[in-house]
Design an enzyme around this catalytic site. Sequence first.
Site, short mmCIF file in Angstrom:
data_model
loop_
_atom_site.label_atom_id
_atom_site.label_comp_id
_atom_site.label_asym_id
_atom_site.label_seq_id
_atom_site.Cartn_x
_atom_site.Cartn_y
_atom_site.Cartn_z
N GLY A 185 0.79 -1.22 0.00
CA GLY A 185 0.00 0.00 0.00
C GLY A 185 0.82 1.27 0.00
N CYS A 186 0.17 2.36 0.38
CA CYS A 186 0.76 3.69 0.27
C CYS A 186 1.98 3.88 1.16
CB CYS A 186 -0.29 4.75 0.62
SG CYS A 186 -1.70 4.81 -0.51
#
Length: 385
Positions: free
Chosen positions: A159-160
């Site tokens: 993810g981010c």
Amino acid sequence: MTSITSNPAAAILGIGTALPAHSIAQADIAELIASSLQDSPDLARFARRIFRSCGVDTRYTCEPSYLGSPEDCRYLPIGDHSNIPTTKERMDTYKREALPLGLQAAKQAMNEASMSPEQITHLITVSCTGQYLPGLDVMLIRQLGLSPRVNRLPLIFQGCAAGLKAIQMARDVVLGAPGSQVLVVCVELCSLHFQPAKEREALFAASFFGDGAASCVIGSPKEHHSNNMNLGRGYSVLLPDSTEDMTWEVGNTGYDLYLSPRIPKLLGTHLKSELALLLGGDKLPELWAIHPGGRGIVDSVQEVMNLTEEHTKFSRDVLRNVGNLSSVTIMFVLNAMRQEMKSEGREEADGVAMAFGPGLTAELMRFTYIPAYAAANKEQNHALL
């Protein structure tokens, strides 16, 4: 001033960024999504509203389908959904489009760091929007001319937060094995996973993600006389009671992303104590590299830490100009910050970088911006000792 990395052993020596050829205005993508919701007028109205208010003006995409008429867009079709691209089709596009962007960013970073391919000892590749084997790491080694013995560390589906995680992993490699030169390459093609929305949370997630790549070279700061960002201590933390607030799962028509509206509030509740732990009693730094996971996240960090608009401008500018690029975004923020510091002839300054991902995970790291003349003077003084 006394730097939080007074005797640094690892620094970002060069950064490169890359965007796809196709840009699309936020208003246009909002209308495209609203058109795909003709049978759900309430959702269509919500889409227009949330797209106007999320802090994004422009995004970039590797998929030209978004640039045509709504009738021709397979990803966000009007009416019949039977021809939506399958996950396999999306992965085929990822395989075709990810490598050129990653190469462009990596070459920029290596050029700025004055780093030849044979000097790279480790390669960390990052992505959560596509997978294939042999993967991006193997293809980059071949195309960049890196040693076939380079140590490969693929970091996938994180993810981010993964971009900053990779930077911290690279820092640890350099600290543990002096002389190492680590190339980090992040590529995210988020727009490949847009699909017809069935609920508001899906629209929220689609309102700010875009495509891009970024790369950096991390090594010993004494080997480079550019505008370094010397890397201090940092860590990763799982925030409590938040496991279901950000999810990213493989579906039949792309990856299914869920973002809870509670995320800004959760960060506001827990982040201040974590930053106090990171800073260890030191005063708040001048520089704040905040991953702009959305306008609400930047607002929350600004409010809880009593920051000014000046502190958060780099994050807001990146969000406005390119959107949220998942793991790639934090390097865009750091690069924008460093470029302004260099162009304005700014002095040495301490900073904090942070990024957030599923878990909820918060990646936190201290750093110090060192202008070129200061880096050169420090090495000259060291040589005289």
